[in-house]
Design an enzyme around this catalytic site. Structure first.
Site, PDB file in Angstrom:
ATOM      1  N   SER A 138     -48.665  33.941   6.909  1.00 50.28           N
ATOM      2  CA  SER A 138     -48.575  34.436   5.685  1.00 50.28           C
ATOM      3  C   SER A 138     -48.217  33.468   4.597  1.00 50.28           C
ATOM      4  O   SER A 138     -47.975  32.334   5.006  1.00 50.28           O
ATOM      5  CB  SER A 138     -47.238  35.234   5.883  1.00 50.28           C
ATOM      6  OG  SER A 138     -46.612  35.739   4.448  1.00 50.28           O
ATOM      7  N   TYR A 151     -38.704  35.001   8.495  1.00 52.29           N
ATOM      8  CA  TYR A 151     -40.144  35.352   8.415  1.00 52.29           C
ATOM      9  C   TYR A 151     -40.546  34.367   8.105  1.00 52.29           C
ATOM     10  O   TYR A 151     -41.664  33.692   8.550  1.00 52.29           O
ATOM     11  CB  TYR A 151     -40.145  36.469   7.434  1.00 52.29           C
ATOM     12  CG  TYR A 151     -41.530  37.031   7.325  1.00 52.29           C
ATOM     13  CD1 TYR A 151     -42.151  37.800   8.150  1.00 52.29           C
ATOM     14  CD2 TYR A 151     -42.326  36.848   6.268  1.00 52.29           C
ATOM     15  CE1 TYR A 151     -43.484  38.117   8.334  1.00 52.29           C
ATOM     16  CE2 TYR A 151     -43.600  37.299   6.147  1.00 52.29           C
ATOM     17  CZ  TYR A 151     -44.153  37.937   7.232  1.00 52.29           C
ATOM     18  OH  TYR A 151     -45.472  38.279   6.935  1.00 52.29           O
TER      19      TYR A 151
END
Ligand SMILES: NC(=O)c1ccc[n+]([C@@H]2O[C@H](COP(=O)([O-])OP(=O)(O)OC[C@H]3O[C@@H](n4cnc5c(N)ncnc54)[C@H](OP(=O)(O)O)[C@@H]3O)[C@@H](O)[C@H]2O)c1
Length: 267
Positions: A138, A151
């Protein structure tokens, strides 16, 4: 692009659209995720196309089960040409409520799942002297974002691992690629309550991934306008970076938030 493609995390969202796109173009897609019903629905959605989807339920955090799943594919369809390690999840974690259990759960899927897939696939691809490994990280892995310590940390780990692996595995004819999406509309991001700039549809994201896989470059990232902004953010000096990311701290992570724990007396 190769005929047999194993996608881990294919039941919904980006992985599902990628499976449909690849099956449409004639690939045999081995589709893994924990939810077998979603995989069955995917198989039905792909029916009638040039290729096909074969459900292969798997919890990729289970190391032995991941190895067994690849062995099963090898037996039934032959060793895949491409493996896409897309399974991942996100949960916001305000820093004041730091939670090791939440971190463990996110890292187990986002990093542990990738590691389990890599361990199963790499020796076989190296022995064959051919293969493509695609991980999905990501743009949140470029810099640590507010409420995203687990994350961002997990996605940064995936990017760095792939940077390590790419030149070494290239010696054996194995291509390593990393997908760094910005915001894509999926069941995962449907939970977000904040505005998501340049939000992309998952079908468009899947097409960009397929194009990138064909191109063979290391990083596949989209939408470009957003990912360049994130890359620029990763290059600014830390004082400026923190001045910018501080403005993105959501109300629930601020001291005034009613849900934060009381400060404890350290004595
Ligand atoms: N959507 C975005 O904006 C965005 C942006 C950047 C990066 N990403 C990354 O892109 C990937 C896909 O995201 P998404 O938005 O499409 O997510 P999603 O809609 O939640 O889909 C995730 C898929 O992964 C599977 N999965 C989760 N845990 C798994 C496990 N332990 N074993 C096997 N499969 C598992 C899920 O199925 P089961 O739950 O049934 O197992 C599901 O099929 C993730 O790695 C995510 O971090 C997404």
């Amino acid at each position: 692009m190769g005929d047999v493609i194993w996608i881990v995390g294919a039941g919904r969202g980006i992985g599902r659209c990628l499976a449909l796109e690849l099956a449409r173009s004639g690939a045999t897609v081995m589709a893994s995720a924990r939810n077998g019903a979603e995989l069955e629905a995917l198989r039905e959605a792909a029916a009638g196309g040039a290729g096909r989807v074969v459900p292969l339920p798997l919890d990729v955090t289970d190391r032995a089960a991941t190895a067994r799943a690849l062995a099963e594919i090898e037996t039934t369809e032959g060793l895949p040409d491409t493996v896409v390690l897309n399974a991942g999840t996100h949960q916001a974690m305000p820093a004041a409520r730091f939670d090791a259990g939440l971190c463990d759960r996110l890292f187990a899927v986002n990093v542990g799942g990738v590691i389990n897939g890599l361990e199963a696939v790499i020796p076989r691809f190296v022995a064959r002297r051919r293969g493509r490994i695609v991980t999905v990280a990501s743009v949140a892995g470029y810099v640590g974002l507010p409420t995203a310590a687990p994350y961002s940390g997990s996605k940064a780990a995936v990017i760095a691992m792939c940077e390590s692996l790419r030149p070494e595995l290239a010696q054996f004819g194995v291509t390593v690629q990393v997908v760094n999406p910005g915001f894509v509309r999926t069941p995962l991001t449907d939970r977000n309550t904040f505005p998501m700039p340049f939000l992309m549809e998952p079908e468009a994201a899947a097409r960009r991934i397929v194009e990138g896989m064909r191109g063979g470059g290391f990083e596949i990232t989209f939408p470009r306008r957003f990912t360049w902004l994130m890359k620029a953010l990763a290059m600014v000096p830390y004082p400026l970076l923190f001045a910018l990311t501080r403005t993105a701290i959501p109300d629930e992570a601020k001291p005034a938030a009613a849900t934060l724990p009381e400060a404890k007396d350290a004595r």
